[in-house]
Design an enzyme around this catalytic site. Structure first.
Site, PDB file in Angstrom:
ATOM      1  N   GLY A  93      54.556  57.202  51.417  1.00 51.40           N
ATOM      2  CA  GLY A  93      54.670  58.619  51.688  1.00 51.40           C
ATOM      3  C   GLY A  93      54.341  58.993  53.114  1.00 51.40           C
ATOM      4  O   GLY A  93      54.807  60.024  53.618  1.00 51.40           O
ATOM      5  N   ASP A 126      60.758  54.927  48.351  1.00 49.13           N
ATOM      6  CA  ASP A 126      61.236  56.288  48.098  1.00 49.13           C
ATOM      7  C   ASP A 126      61.017  57.128  49.346  1.00 49.13           C
ATOM      8  O   ASP A 126      61.081  56.605  50.456  1.00 49.13           O
ATOM      9  CB  ASP A 126      60.550  56.875  46.864  1.00 49.13           C
ATOM     10  CG  ASP A 126      59.049  57.066  47.031  1.00 49.13           C
ATOM     11  OD1 ASP A 126      58.431  56.357  47.863  1.00 49.13           O
ATOM     12  OD2 ASP A 126      58.469  57.933  46.342  1.00 49.13           O
ATOM     13  N   GLU A 129      56.365  49.124  48.306  1.00 50.25           N
ATOM     14  CA  GLU A 129      56.433  49.528  46.899  1.00 50.25           C
ATOM     15  C   GLU A 129      56.726  48.402  45.918  1.00 50.25           C
ATOM     16  O   GLU A 129      56.260  48.436  44.767  1.00 50.25           O
ATOM     17  CB  GLU A 129      57.471  50.640  46.736  1.00 50.25           C
ATOM     18  CG  GLU A 129      57.034  51.995  47.264  1.00 50.25           C
ATOM     19  CD  GLU A 129      57.158  52.136  48.767  1.00 50.25           C
ATOM     20  OE1 GLU A 129      56.750  53.174  49.313  1.00 50.25           O
ATOM     21  OE2 GLU A 129      57.664  51.191  49.414  1.00 50.25           O
ATOM     22  N   GLY A 135      51.354  58.104  49.020  1.00 51.43           N
ATOM     23  CA  GLY A 135      50.977  59.082  48.018  1.00 51.43           C
ATOM     24  C   GLY A 135      49.732  58.635  47.274  1.00 51.43           C
ATOM     25  O   GLY A 135      49.265  57.499  47.422  1.00 51.43           O
TER      26      GLY A 135
END
Length: 355
Positions: free
Chosen positions: A113, A144, A136, A64
């Site tokens: 992402g 995520d 992350e 992301g």
């Protein structure tokens, strides 16, 4: 030029993530546009397969747009990031249950992402150039986009190892961990994509799939499983340091450089994901955790150190594992009330599509 391109070729519809200068990092607008395209194609009898690729030579997608998340967490109220994740995670769940073959070409770098828009697909292709990671914890965040669901399903404790360390893996290890299905040499990708316009997915793949170059994880399973099955991050580090293998000691040093809070929350999220079951329930949990991270100083500091200032020297708060209490971890899993993502109800009545 648009940040995401759509085209048709024979029986195939194509998504091309098109921010090569940012390694095709996802923006909110890109997520929305991909979702809209999937809706159109789902009901179009002329589309028999969806193919996802990335523009440029470096990879499919680096994740992301974390600079935007950094600015929102530092200067805003977090609502923009929460809205982005809400639509992104819904897209991840949509991909996992898409009723037509969804072929993700995971060539080059695929992180964060990028894993979300590829590894939930029904047909996941890696190459000798693939470098797949959920990095992350190095930016004070937690895996995520359904990453904790995928990694919780990996054999033994390989998923725990990947989630905590954030190390990238290649094609063979991605296949071993269940993050990919087929290896195709990168030079053969244009021919594969062309074949998908004319042939069923199985027949197109049969022409190009080859055995991948050897991986690393299979030979490290003994100490990875023995160390990463521990109940706490502190014990994992202790076990790694007690191992004779140099790679185990290096792994301990890698962990000690990550955000202590992110490490503990990640371990808790993975253990809970194993009990939650369907992807949608795990995405609901990840949404709670991600929103909580917006209030944690480590997210802003981690992105600053790794991406904004690039000094690679984050100052974590708290600075050590022992300072992160069970209560600190539990706060990341607190219900959001009316702001919950709310995907779980749909998963209870929908069976996963398998190709």
């Amino acid at each position: 030029m648009s940040d995401v391109l759509f085209r048709r070729s024979g029986r195939a519809a194509h998504v091309v993530l098109n921010r090569p200068g940012a390694l095709n990092a996802l923006t909110h607008e890109m997520v929305l546009r991909v979702g809209e395209a999937l809706t159109r194609w789902e009901h179009d009898p002329g589309v028999e397969v969806v193919v996802v690729t990335g523009a440029g030579e470096r990879g499919l997608c680096a994740g992301g747009d974390i600079r935007a998340i950094h600015d929102d967490a530092r200067d805003g109220d977090g609502t923009a990031s929460a809205a982005f994740w809400r639509d992104e995670y819904r897209l991840n769940a949509r991909i996992a249950r898409y009723p037509k073959p969804y072929v993700a070409v995971m060539d080059g770098i695929v992180m964060g992402g990028g894993v979300g828009v590829s590894a939930h697909g029904s047909v996941r292709v890696v190459t000798e150039r693939s470098r797949i990671a959920m990095p992350e914890t190095g930016i004070g965040f937690v895996p995520d986009v359904g990453g904790t669901h995928l990694l919780a399903l990996a054999p033994g404790e390989l998923g725990t190892y990947l989630a905590l360390t954030g190390v990238p893996i290649g094609a063979a290890d991605a296949l071993l961990c269940g993050l990919a299905d087929h290896h195709v040499p990168s030079a053969a990708l244009p021919a594969l994509v062309d074949a998908l316009a004319e042939l069923p997915v199985h027949d197109a793949l049969a022409r190009h799939v080859q055995a991948p170059p050897p991986g690393r994880l299979a030979g490290r399973r003994d100490w990875i499983d023995a160390c990463f099955r521990a109940d706490t991050v502190e014990e994992i580090v202790q076990r790694l340091l007690a191992q004779g293998a140099p790679a185990a000691k290096e792994t301990a040093e890698t962990l000690l450089a990550k955000s202590p809070t992110a490490l503990k929350v990640t371990l808790a999220a993975l253990r809970r994901a194993r009990r939650l079951g369907p992807l949608e329930r795990v995405l609901d949990q990840e949404y709670r955790v991600s929103c909580a991270c917006l209030r944690s100083p480590d997210l802003v500091e981690g992105i600053r150190a790794q991406v904004v200032d690039k000094d690679r020297d984050p100052s974590w708060t708290p600075a050590t594992l022992v300072e992160v209490s069970d209560a600190d971890v539990e706060r990341f899993f607190t219900s959001l009330g009316e702001r919950e993502l709310g995907l779980a109800a749909a998963s209870d009545s929908t069976e996963e599509v398998v190709w």
